[in-house]
Design an enzyme around this catalytic site. Structure first.
Site, mmCIF file in Angstrom:
data_model
loop_
_atom_site.group_PDB
_atom_site.id
_atom_site.type_symbol
_atom_site.label_atom_id
_atom_site.label_comp_id
_atom_site.label_asym_id
_atom_site.label_seq_id
_atom_site.Cartn_x
_atom_site.Cartn_y
_atom_site.Cartn_z
ATOM 1 N N ASN A 93 46.765 17.810 32.421
ATOM 2 C CA ASN A 93 45.451 18.461 32.499
ATOM 3 C C ASN A 93 45.580 19.822 31.830
ATOM 4 O O ASN A 93 46.170 20.738 32.396
ATOM 5 C CB ASN A 93 45.056 18.605 33.979
ATOM 6 C CG ASN A 93 43.788 19.427 34.153
ATOM 7 O OD1 ASN A 93 43.059 19.670 33.193
ATOM 8 N ND2 ASN A 93 43.531 19.854 35.386
ATOM 9 N N TRP A 94 45.037 19.925 30.630
ATOM 10 C CA TRP A 94 45.221 21.159 29.864
ATOM 11 C C TRP A 94 44.242 22.246 30.287
ATOM 12 O O TRP A 94 44.305 23.372 29.784
ATOM 13 C CB TRP A 94 45.089 20.859 28.363
ATOM 14 C CG TRP A 94 46.171 19.942 27.843
ATOM 15 C CD1 TRP A 94 47.243 19.464 28.545
ATOM 16 C CD2 TRP A 94 46.288 19.393 26.530
ATOM 17 N NE1 TRP A 94 48.017 18.654 27.746
ATOM 18 C CE2 TRP A 94 47.453 18.593 26.506
ATOM 19 C CE3 TRP A 94 45.519 19.497 25.375
ATOM 20 C CZ2 TRP A 94 47.863 17.903 25.359
ATOM 21 C CZ3 TRP A 94 45.933 18.812 24.234
ATOM 22 C CH2 TRP A 94 47.099 18.034 24.231
ATOM 23 N N GLY A 99 49.474 20.253 35.427
ATOM 24 C CA GLY A 99 48.688 21.304 34.797
ATOM 25 C C GLY A 99 49.557 22.146 33.877
ATOM 26 O O GLY A 99 49.800 21.799 32.729
ATOM 27 N N GLY A 100 50.039 23.266 34.401
ATOM 28 C CA GLY A 100 50.761 24.250 33.590
ATOM 29 C C GLY A 100 51.856 23.654 32.727
ATOM 30 O O GLY A 100 51.956 23.959 31.525
ATOM 31 N N GLU A 115 39.719 22.734 41.300
ATOM 32 C CA GLU A 115 39.114 23.912 40.640
ATOM 33 C C GLU A 115 37.614 23.707 40.450
ATOM 34 O O GLU A 115 36.833 24.660 40.517
ATOM 35 C CB GLU A 115 39.827 24.183 39.309
ATOM 36 C CG GLU A 115 41.214 24.779 39.545
ATOM 37 C CD GLU A 115 42.222 24.529 38.439
ATOM 38 O OE1 GLU A 115 41.814 24.097 37.342
ATOM 39 O OE2 GLU A 115 43.417 24.747 38.681
ATOM 40 N N GLU A 133 46.447 16.214 45.346
ATOM 41 C CA GLU A 133 46.758 17.552 44.836
ATOM 42 C C GLU A 133 46.485 18.578 45.930
ATOM 43 O O GLU A 133 45.345 19.050 46.072
ATOM 44 C CB GLU A 133 45.876 17.865 43.624
ATOM 45 C CG GLU A 133 46.128 16.973 42.432
ATOM 46 C CD GLU A 133 45.855 17.706 41.136
ATOM 47 O OE1 GLU A 133 46.759 17.785 40.323
ATOM 48 O OE2 GLU A 133 44.739 18.218 40.959
ATOM 49 N N HIS A 176 38.466 17.577 40.538
ATOM 50 C CA HIS A 176 39.596 18.511 40.575
ATOM 51 C C HIS A 176 39.261 19.672 41.510
ATOM 52 O O HIS A 176 38.113 20.123 41.569
ATOM 53 C CB HIS A 176 39.886 19.028 39.164
ATOM 54 C CG HIS A 176 41.192 19.750 39.069
ATOM 55 N ND1 HIS A 176 41.335 21.057 39.476
ATOM 56 C CD2 HIS A 176 42.412 19.354 38.645
ATOM 57 C CE1 HIS A 176 42.595 21.425 39.298
ATOM 58 N NE2 HIS A 176 43.270 20.405 38.793
ATOM 59 N N GLY A 220 49.025 25.313 40.518
ATOM 60 C CA GLY A 220 49.174 26.542 39.732
ATOM 61 C C GLY A 220 49.862 27.669 40.468
ATOM 62 O O GLY A 220 49.823 28.818 40.026
HETATM 63 C C1 PEP Z 1 46.373 20.506 38.053
HETATM 64 O O1 PEP Z 1 45.719 21.236 37.329
HETATM 65 O O2 PEP Z 1 45.904 19.413 38.396
HETATM 66 C C2 PEP Z 1 47.695 20.936 38.466
HETATM 67 C C3 PEP Z 1 48.375 20.190 39.272
HETATM 68 O O3 PEP Z 1 48.140 22.136 37.967
HETATM 69 P P1 PEP Z 1 49.658 22.703 38.056
HETATM 70 O O4 PEP Z 1 50.575 21.584 37.622
HETATM 71 O O5 PEP Z 1 49.688 23.855 37.130
HETATM 72 O O6 PEP Z 1 49.907 23.074 39.479
#
Ligand code: PEP
Length: 258
Positions: free
Chosen positions: A9-10, A233-234, A96, A166, A94, A172
């Site tokens: 997930n960018w 994500g990151g 966010e 998640e 998600h 993050g």
């Molecule tokens: C995400 O954005 O779904 C995520 C898990 O981010 P990160 O890996 O950065 O925690």
């Protein structure tokens, strides 16, 4: 046997040119991946990335979708538009989006139903906050989110989507769930699916873990019997790190749940 699936997930990162450069690197390193691999660039980079992925082992996904197919909905991107752009997958719900844009379980349900109706595979995200975990509410929250998003879906729907556990406190933050915490949550989620949609759907549905997955912790998380891949994500913004996570997800690492 559930084939692991690792998705990147960018988020709101990378211009079209930067996204294309990352995909060129990933194509080489994911060529022999045992896991299914998906990248989810921002909308503005889909057109640049899609032709580069043709004939590769990496599938294209989007980070969100609107529920109507077309119309006067300024700023929205619809399921037919995503199909046209070459997407097979779309992230829905998600944390966010839930936190910053007020997405409710009802909105998540509309989005996932629209995605399915147009042949997209939704990756449906659920997870508890730190306060909810510390209050001992994790499984109540997961149940509420599953009931809200999937509760009235016909059982066959469960076969056509991917769930992503998640924990919000892990996204993050650099603080991942322990493998035991992830396994416990995944087992509960699988049990919910089995109870509502039958044991075959429960045994077959793929559940990704997401939240600060890195090359250092990927293997221990992905070895858990009910963890069927990762939503990253990151670390998905760096070709080396994402490829290492993909390699940690070996076919067969996730045994079918009894
Ligand atoms: C995400 O954005 O779904 C995520 C898990 O981010 P990160 O890996 O950065 O925690």
């Amino acid at each position: 046997m559930r084939r692991p699936i690792v998705a990147g997930n960018w988020k709101a990162n990378l211009t079209a040119g930067e996204a294309a450069a990352l995909v060129r690197q990933l194509k080489a390193s994911c060529e022999t991946a045992a896991a299914e691999v998906v990248v989810c660039p921002p909308f503005t980079a889909l057109a640049a990335v899609a032709p580069l992925l043709k004939g590769s082992r990496i599938a294209l996904g989007a980070q969100d979708v609107f529920w109507e197919p077309a119309g006067a909905f300024t700023g929205e991107v619809t399921p037919p538009m995503l199909r046209d752009a070459g997407c097979q997958y779309v992230i829905v719900g998600h944390s966010e989006r839930r936190t910053h844009f007020g997405e409710t379980d009802q909105i998540v349900r509309r989005k996932l139903q629209a995605a399915l109706a147009h042949g997209l595979t939704p990756i449906v995200c659920i997870g508890e906050t730190l306060a909810q975990r510390e209050a001992g509410q994790t499984f109540d929250i997961l149940t509420r989110q599953l009931d809200g998003a999937l509760g009235d879906c016909p059982p066959e729907t469960c076969r056509r989507l991917i769930l992503a556990y998640e924990p919000v406190w892990a996204i993050g933050t650099g603080k991942n769930a322990t493998p035991e915490q992830a396994q416990e949550a995944h087992q509960a989620i699988r049990r919910w699916v089995a109870d509502r949609c039958g044991s075959s759907a429960g045994g077959g549905i793929r559940i990704q873990y997401g939240g600060s997955v890195t090359p250092a912790n990927a293997a221990s998380l992905l070895q858990q019997p009910d963890v069927d891949g990762a939503l990253v994500g990151g670390a998905s913004l760096k070709a080396d790190a994402f490829s290492a996570i993909v390699k940690a997800a070996k076919t067969g690492a996730a045994a079918p749940h009894e």
